[in-house]
Design an enzyme around this catalytic site. Sequence first.
Site, PDB file in Angstrom:
ATOM      1  N   GLU A 167      57.825  -8.293 -30.624  1.00  0.00           N
ATOM      2  CA  GLU A 167      57.440  -9.542 -29.962  1.00  0.00           C
ATOM      3  C   GLU A 167      55.951  -9.583 -29.644  1.00  0.00           C
ATOM      4  O   GLU A 167      55.371 -10.648 -29.531  1.00  0.00           O
ATOM      5  CB  GLU A 167      58.234  -9.730 -28.655  1.00  0.00           C
ATOM      6  CG  GLU A 167      59.445 -10.604 -28.844  1.00  0.00           C
ATOM      7  CD  GLU A 167      60.049 -11.145 -27.544  1.00  0.00           C
ATOM      8  OE1 GLU A 167      59.643 -10.726 -26.449  1.00  0.00           O
ATOM      9  OE2 GLU A 167      60.950 -11.980 -27.658  1.00  0.00           O
ATOM     10  N   HIS A 218      72.907  10.201 -42.077  1.00  0.00           N
ATOM     11  CA  HIS A 218      74.042   9.878 -42.947  1.00  0.00           C
ATOM     12  C   HIS A 218      74.143   8.391 -43.212  1.00  0.00           C
ATOM     13  O   HIS A 218      75.137   7.921 -43.759  1.00  0.00           O
ATOM     14  CB  HIS A 218      75.335  10.410 -42.313  1.00  0.00           C
ATOM     15  CG  HIS A 218      75.339  11.909 -42.245  1.00  0.00           C
ATOM     16  ND1 HIS A 218      76.073  12.704 -43.096  1.00  0.00           N
ATOM     17  CD2 HIS A 218      74.636  12.758 -41.454  1.00  0.00           C
ATOM     18  CE1 HIS A 218      75.845  13.973 -42.813  1.00  0.00           C
ATOM     19  NE2 HIS A 218      74.979  14.031 -41.821  1.00  0.00           N
ATOM     20  N   LYS A 224      64.210 -21.625 -28.721  1.00  0.00           N
ATOM     21  CA  LYS A 224      64.739 -22.084 -27.428  1.00  0.00           C
ATOM     22  C   LYS A 224      64.695 -23.612 -27.354  1.00  0.00           C
ATOM     23  O   LYS A 224      65.654 -24.248 -26.921  1.00  0.00           O
ATOM     24  CB  LYS A 224      63.877 -21.527 -26.278  1.00  0.00           C
ATOM     25  CG  LYS A 224      64.030 -20.052 -26.030  1.00  0.00           C
ATOM     26  CD  LYS A 224      63.352 -19.739 -24.697  1.00  0.00           C
ATOM     27  CE  LYS A 224      63.074 -18.283 -24.523  1.00  0.00           C
ATOM     28  NZ  LYS A 224      62.207 -17.989 -23.396  1.00  0.00           N
TER      29      LYS A 224
HETATM   30  O1  PA5 Z   1      59.040 -10.258 -23.493  1.00  0.00           O
HETATM   31  C1  PA5 Z   1      59.419 -11.357 -23.127  1.00  0.00           C
HETATM   32  O2  PA5 Z   1      58.718 -12.098 -22.445  1.00  0.00           O
HETATM   33  C2  PA5 Z   1      60.799 -11.823 -23.486  1.00  0.00           C
HETATM   34  O3  PA5 Z   1      61.501 -10.890 -24.240  1.00  0.00           O
HETATM   35  C3  PA5 Z   1      61.580 -12.150 -22.239  1.00  0.00           C
HETATM   36  O4  PA5 Z   1      61.762 -10.999 -21.482  1.00  0.00           O
HETATM   37  C4  PA5 Z   1      62.928 -12.793 -22.566  1.00  0.00           C
HETATM   38  O5  PA5 Z   1      62.742 -13.892 -23.398  1.00  0.00           O
HETATM   39  C5  PA5 Z   1      63.639 -13.205 -21.293  1.00  0.00           C
HETATM   40  O6  PA5 Z   1      62.862 -14.122 -20.595  1.00  0.00           O
HETATM   41  P1  PA5 Z   1      63.173 -14.495 -19.107  1.00  0.00           P
HETATM   42  O7  PA5 Z   1      63.013 -13.272 -18.289  1.00  0.00           O
HETATM   43  O8  PA5 Z   1      62.175 -15.534 -18.759  1.00  0.00           O
HETATM   44  O9  PA5 Z   1      64.579 -15.005 -19.045  1.00  0.00           O
END
Ligand code: PA5
Length: 471
Positions: A325, A346, A461
């Site tokens: 990410e 394996h 989203k």
């Molecule tokens: O790294 C990030 O920002 C994301 O992976 C969030 O943690 C994830 O989308 C969850 O978001 P939120 O805590 O706003 O629900």
Amino acid sequence: MNAPRIAPLVYNYSGLLTAPDAPRLVRETALLPSDLDWLAPRLDACRAEVLADAELFRSGGAVPPEKQPLDAGFFELPEVLLGAQRGEVDRIVRTADRLARQSDRVVVLGIGGSYMGARALMEACCHPYHNDLHRARRGGRPRMYFEGNNVDNDAVQGLLDLLEGADDWSLVVISKSGGTLETAVAFRIFLDSLRRSLKGDEAALRQRVVAITGAKGGLRQLSEALQLPDVFTIPEGVGGRFSVLSPVGLLPAALLGLDIERLLAGAAEMNSRFRQAPPLENPALAFAGVGRLMETRRGCTLRVLSTWGKRLEALGLWYDQLLAESLGKQGMGATPLTVVNTRDLHSRGQQHQEGRRDKLITNLVVEHIDRDPLAIPAWPHDHDQLNCLAGTPLPRVLRAAYDGTNRAYAADCRPTAELRVPRLDETAMGQLLQMLMIATVVEGRLVGINPYGQPGVEDYKRNMNAILRSK
Ligand code: PA5
């Protein structure tokens, strides 16, 4: 009394290095001294940038447009929590102890960075069958389950089956934005279930729900409407996947009975090494730089974190998310992959041994076991031909698999690096988590990718919400 010494994590990439006069295939698959000469000053510059970002965050100065978003707050969080905000750590521990006394099960709701760190800590530091043990063997701590990280009807129903009829469970809901649909939907479902279990006793319900969220947003408002006494704030400037050492990871860890101060101390120790050690001897800097060199100069676009033993898979998955990410942007970014050995020898071993030369394998190794070593038993018969190994302890078998695998890879010019921790405990996890977060940011700065924010994820989203809400 002095705090116990922190045994240092070691990043050893000597296996990736070769000399300019080595045979061609060796040179083409390993790093040369000239590569490191190129790297060192650039890593120094990245360190200066990361420290300047942390300083900017601390001072509350204006973030220049080209740096937005800048979630540099994670870096000094361990020191801040062990120092000026010590009260927050005490409150986390108090709340966790209270919840632990009241509950035999805790459901943690969250997705991505809002749950993966807690899961990594549970898997690494708790008994491998924590949830199946009697309460006394769990040290009086609750069982822990993770939900709100999907919208799988039957999985949710399965967890509700476990909770049915019980009134001794609690909920921890974690969402920084407070608007993530998966977590918000799960919260409604589990809150309703808890309310039913408590026969509508709203005062009791409030004692069983803890929210961890940002300063604003839907979950914050909901927590206020529900009058929850225990709401923790994810600090501004600490992004989701960088939040494991905030209440996001610390509260579940404390619930499980882990020593969160040791976790923070391990992370703080990593910070001081990051500040002081020369670039090529600095675990976070060298890890980032070596990954970058192997990707751009040797075509290793796959980063395999090869964990040995069973307790680090969830850490690997946490890191997969962190790297993917943070740096998977603008058509760039290596693809992370977690492997658990010997299990995956394996399943993936064949490809890693003879497939494309596009993988940087970093072994993640724990030196010492916690329990008495089991040995191969001697039997009166020998159909499986193991009697010659009778008495050999399991750690020695794992070590032989490790050495044998690396020897085979090296013989085929597939060199490997190594991350080593002495023991799998809170201080080791603190060091590992902090090192991997710093390394990810350093690499972003080295490549010119902003490691913070995840603009691509926002698209799904938006679409999902639009599809669901369209008439
Ligand atoms: O790294 C990030 O920002 C994301 O992976 C969030 O943690 C994830 O989308 C969850 O978001 P939120 O805590 O706003 O629900």
